[in-house]
Design an enzyme around this catalytic site. Structure first.
Site, mmCIF file in Angstrom:
data_model
loop_
_atom_site.group_PDB
_atom_site.id
_atom_site.type_symbol
_atom_site.label_atom_id
_atom_site.label_comp_id
_atom_site.label_asym_id
_atom_site.label_seq_id
_atom_site.Cartn_x
_atom_site.Cartn_y
_atom_site.Cartn_z
ATOM 1 N N GLN B 127 0.844 -1.183 0.000
ATOM 2 C CA GLN B 127 0.000 0.000 0.000
ATOM 3 C C GLN B 127 0.886 1.241 0.000
ATOM 4 O O GLN B 127 1.719 1.394 0.882
ATOM 5 C CB GLN B 127 -0.880 -0.052 1.251
ATOM 6 C CG GLN B 127 -1.944 1.003 1.335
ATOM 7 C CD GLN B 127 -2.727 0.887 2.636
ATOM 8 O OE1 GLN B 127 -2.714 -0.148 3.284
ATOM 9 N NE2 GLN B 127 -3.394 1.945 3.020
ATOM 10 N N GLY B 128 0.727 2.111 -0.989
ATOM 11 C CA GLY B 128 1.522 3.337 -1.051
ATOM 12 C C GLY B 128 0.657 4.545 -0.768
ATOM 13 O O GLY B 128 0.244 5.261 -1.673
ATOM 14 N N SER B 130 0.917 6.551 2.807
ATOM 15 C CA SER B 130 1.608 7.524 3.657
ATOM 16 C C SER B 130 2.853 8.074 2.978
ATOM 17 O O SER B 130 3.487 7.390 2.172
ATOM 18 C CB SER B 130 2.041 6.876 4.972
ATOM 19 O OG SER B 130 0.920 6.499 5.716
ATOM 20 N N GLU B 245 -9.302 -2.317 5.999
ATOM 21 C CA GLU B 245 -8.275 -2.527 7.014
ATOM 22 C C GLU B 245 -8.851 -2.328 8.407
ATOM 23 O O GLU B 245 -8.532 -3.040 9.346
ATOM 24 C CB GLU B 245 -7.124 -1.546 6.789
ATOM 25 C CG GLU B 245 -6.089 -1.581 7.914
ATOM 26 C CD GLU B 245 -4.778 -0.929 7.538
ATOM 27 O OE1 GLU B 245 -4.823 0.013 6.736
ATOM 28 O OE2 GLU B 245 -3.737 -1.363 8.039
ATOM 29 N N SER B 373 -4.374 6.554 12.702
ATOM 30 C CA SER B 373 -4.026 6.382 14.118
ATOM 31 C C SER B 373 -5.287 6.385 14.988
ATOM 32 O O SER B 373 -6.365 6.761 14.540
ATOM 33 C CB SER B 373 -3.107 7.519 14.551
ATOM 34 O OG SER B 373 -3.830 8.742 14.489
ATOM 35 N N GLU B 375 -6.024 8.429 17.095
ATOM 36 C CA GLU B 375 -6.532 9.808 17.155
ATOM 37 C C GLU B 375 -7.411 10.113 15.937
ATOM 38 O O GLU B 375 -8.442 10.781 16.063
ATOM 39 C CB GLU B 375 -5.355 10.788 17.224
ATOM 40 C CG GLU B 375 -4.632 10.793 18.581
ATOM 41 C CD GLU B 375 -3.862 9.501 18.867
ATOM 42 O OE1 GLU B 375 -3.442 8.817 17.913
ATOM 43 O OE2 GLU B 375 -3.701 9.169 20.067
#
Lengths: 341, 402
Positions: B127-128, B130, B245, B373, B375
């Protein structure tokens, strides 16, 4: 939510709103007319033969509005008696309770109190019932005893004003063929049934009440403006609400999952499932009720605001059935012994 | 979603018998402290067996090997895999979940057939998403995709791509426009990792493992037919990848966690703390929380199958998993005491709970940071499920310096 659940919950919500301001006796007549105390009793004994899942839905609705109704006492008694061997005395009691006769019932796990003298604690319904359900763990024993002069009844006013609790001293009560429904090995299954229903009832009450007070809190944060913006815009508060939402959603998913399991195949492990659900639900309710106080600010300290009612019910709920810590330890011991098996 | 008990028991029996006959023996020992090449070879082997049996893709639609299974059947398969303590297909994690879910939702028929078949033949996907400057703020992606006729020419850098050093294909999010909203300028491409101008550099992690990698693209040519969705529609496509995911993968991981809980009990026996009420309390709480996680992920899948998934549902499951995983590994580490601090080789392919508690604990941060995340999940839950307002976008440093 299934259609069945949606319909039952909507009807329950409406009925609970209708009876909210009624005298308790009148409110109970309405609940009885709607068939609530007959919900789980077997059909031949005048019941609707519904399962624990259906009870859960009602208890969650009752929790939402902090209902004082004595439904748990009736359904607890029926769950316990149904698990005893059939007898004319047992059957007569199931019919009477399903028909609306109220019983005084302790909301503590039998293993909690009885060792400390012949006293039942956290009993509800003693002010309006003629008899009390007695479930003793050590012996074990299930009985229905008259609330006559042999039973000492003391009111115990609690901080939670949405419930009325009593202590019953039953050291002079008569346990004989007229009162005892099951004893010894024959009472074991009834004890489990009592414990399962009790923990589930409190867990469901917690889930319903926690969901409601969280909704109220989020609404307040959206409406209340400080620093020229709604409080709900502050990430620190959003994250707290997200954690609380996650806690209540998880507690509800777990409860309904466990209860479906218990309905599908009743077994002794059901007690541990019910305890697990109670532990998770009552700690979620307490965390949410605590934060609801903080997030409502000063007005939460004012008696006019309902926030404190949820806090007090959450604190009492922790003490009812069994403490969360004790539930957790019981689950752990059960797990370890299941590995050895 | 109920299946007849005898059919369920039959399926359970089949899976159990198959696993007993086909699972690599003593794989934990073989995969502990081994080279990454050996690990990859073992994963390839196990993957092809699982695919042939239909147990790698029960969550795929009908028509694919073992696909079209309902919640109850999937639940049985994952329970049995966890029970047998079979190796987790970590090398194919992105292929089986992220790539497959994204392709099934967005690919044309030709794209789907080509790529899903490729995955079943053993193609490894990464997976590209980030970038060094686009972590939680994923829409800030800067890798450029310049349209030149029938191709995109891609230049930029991706980071935290799991197993990218072995990958054949990459789910790539690139910027094709700087106009308008940040999200509106993104496009979703499928990149051939083995083609020219792609460089991968593994990242040495705190556990000693090299599970993540950086991907450098310097004028990589990607044909337009390798695009998923419209040009400028990449953000929407990426949401499918992320939702799979966050929600779907936890169906298996929750059961793995439940299946591995005996490791904590066994650690308690070894360290003689089976009567410690504080430890018992935490173990009991954990046992129940894992069941809550399984109930949450089952409920999520049920709603997904019924087409009733709400934005934010997946975030609840992922946030809960990340928190419970931290509690789980933390308890294991605490019970293991000083011995847990002695450095020991990690086990590859052993899921999130290998019993090497320090490594498991460190790896648990992958779940509270990656895939959005904790958060970010909290933001989504607050804004989508609780309908709390977003923060204003305009922001400047005090004094107007920014």
């Amino acid at each position: 939510m299934s259609i069945e659940q949606t319909e039952l919950c909507e009807a329950a919500r409406k009925l609970l709103a209708d009876i909210a301001t009624m005298h308790p006796d009148e409110a109970w007549r309405r609940l009885t007319a709607a068939g609530w105390p007959a919900l789980t009793a077997p059909e031949p004994l005048g019941g609707l033969a519904q399962n624990l899942t259906a009870c859960c839905w009602l208890y969650m609705e009752m929790g939402r509005v902090l209902s004082p109704a004595l439904l748990p006492a009736s359904l607890l008694a029926i769950a316990t008696l149904t698990a005893c061997a059939a007898s004319p005395v047992r059957d007569a009691w199931i019919e009477r309770i399903a028909g609306g006769e109220r019983l005084a019932v302790s909301l503590r796990d039998p293993s909690q109190d009885f060792a400390q003298g012949h006293r039942l604690r956290a009993v509800i319904g003693a002010d309006c019932a003629g008899h009390a359900l007695v479930v003793i763990a050590g012996e074990p024993l299930v009985a229905v005893v008259p609330l006559d002069r042999d039973v000492l009844c003391v009111a115990r006013p609690t901080w939670d004003t949405t419930r009325t609790l009593f202590d019953l001293d039953i050291s002079n009560a008569h346990f004989d063929t007229a009162t005892v429904i099951a004893r010894g090995a024959a009472a074991e299954a009834a004890l489990d049934a009592f414990s399962i229903h009790l923990h589930v009832a409190i867990a469901a009450d917690c889930v319903g009440a926690a969901g409601k007070i969280l909704d109220e809190t989020v609404t307040h944060l959206k409406n209340r403006r400080q620093f020229d913006r709604p409080l709900a815009m502050f990430q620190a508060l959003k994250h707290r609400c997200a954690d609380l939402k996650t806690a209540v959603v998880a507690a509800e998913a777990l409860l309904l999952h466990y209860v479906a399991d218990i309905d599908a195949r009743p077994c002794a492990e059901g007690v541990l499932l019910a305890k697990g659900a109670k532990s998770i639900a009552s700690s979620a309710f307490r965390a949410i009720a605590e934060d609801a106080m903080q997030l409502h600010g000063g007005m939460a300290m004012a008696v006019e605001h309902p926030c404190h009612l949820y806090l007090k019910r959450a604190l009492l709920n922790e003490q009812l059935a069994s403490l969360g810590d004790e539930c957790d330890i019981a689950v752990a011991r059960g797990f370890i012994s299941s590995l050895a098996a | 979603m109920t299946i007849l008990p005898d059919r369920a028991e039959l399926l359970r029996h089949d899976v159990r018998v198959w696993l007993a006959a086909n699972m690599p023996t003593n794989w934990r020992a073989a995969m502990t402290g081994c080279s990454q090449e050996r690990f990859v070879a073992a994963q390839r082997d196990w993957f092809s067996k699982m695919v042939a049996a239909g147990y790698a893709t029960p969550h795929w639609p009908a028509g694919w090997p073992g696909g079209g299974q309902g919640l109850a059947e999937q639940s049985i398969i994952y329970e049995e895999i966890a029970r047998a303590d079979a190796p987790r297909l970590i090398l194919y994690f992105v292929s089986l979940y992220h790539a497959a879910s994204t392709l099934l939702e967005w690919a044309t028929k030709e794209q789907a057939t080509q790529h899903l078949s490729g995955i079943l033949r053993g193609e490894i996907w990464c997976q590209g998403f980030s970038e060094p400057g686009a972590g939680s703020d994923l829409a800030a992606v800067r890798t450029r995709g310049e349209r030149r006729g029938d191709v995109y020419v891609v230049t930029g850098q991706k980071i935290w791509s799991t197993m990218a050093q072995y990958a054949d294909k990459c789910l790539l999010l690139v910027r094709t426009s700087s106009e308008g909203a940040k999200q509106a300028g993104l496009t979703f491409l499928i990149m051939d990792m083995k083609g020219p101008n792609v460089t991968v550099r593994p990242i040495r992690q705190i556990t000693g493992d090299e599970e993540f990698a950086e991907i450098f693209m310097d004028g990589v040519v990607i044909p337009v037919e390798n695009r998923l969705g419209e040009e400028g529609g990449g953000w929407g496509v990426a949401q499918s990848t992320l939702a799979s995911e966050r929600g779907l993968t936890l169906m298996e991981l929750g059961r793995r966690m439940r299946g591995g809980l005996w490791r904590i009990a066994s650690e308690m026996v070894q360290t003689g703390c089976t009567e410690d009420p504080l430890i018992l309390r935490e173990l009991g709480r954990l046992r129940t929380q894992i069941d809550a996680l399984v109930a949450l992920s089952d409920g999520f899948l049920k709603r997904r199958i019924a087409g009733e998934e709400r934005a934010g549902d997946a975030s609840v499951v992922k946030l809960y998993y990340a928190r419970v995983l931290r509690a789980y590994t933390s308890l294991g580490l605490r019970i293991s005491g000083l011995a847990g601090q002695y450095r020991e080789d990690f086990t590859s392919g052993g899921s999130q709970e290998t019993g090497n508690w320090a490594v498991d604990f460190m790896n648990s941060y992958a779940w509270s940071i990656a895939g959005g995340s904790d958060e970010i999940q909290r933001n989504i839950i607050a804004e989508r499920l609780l309908d709390m307002p977003r923060e204003p976008k305009a922001w400047r440093l005090a004094g107007g310096a920014g």
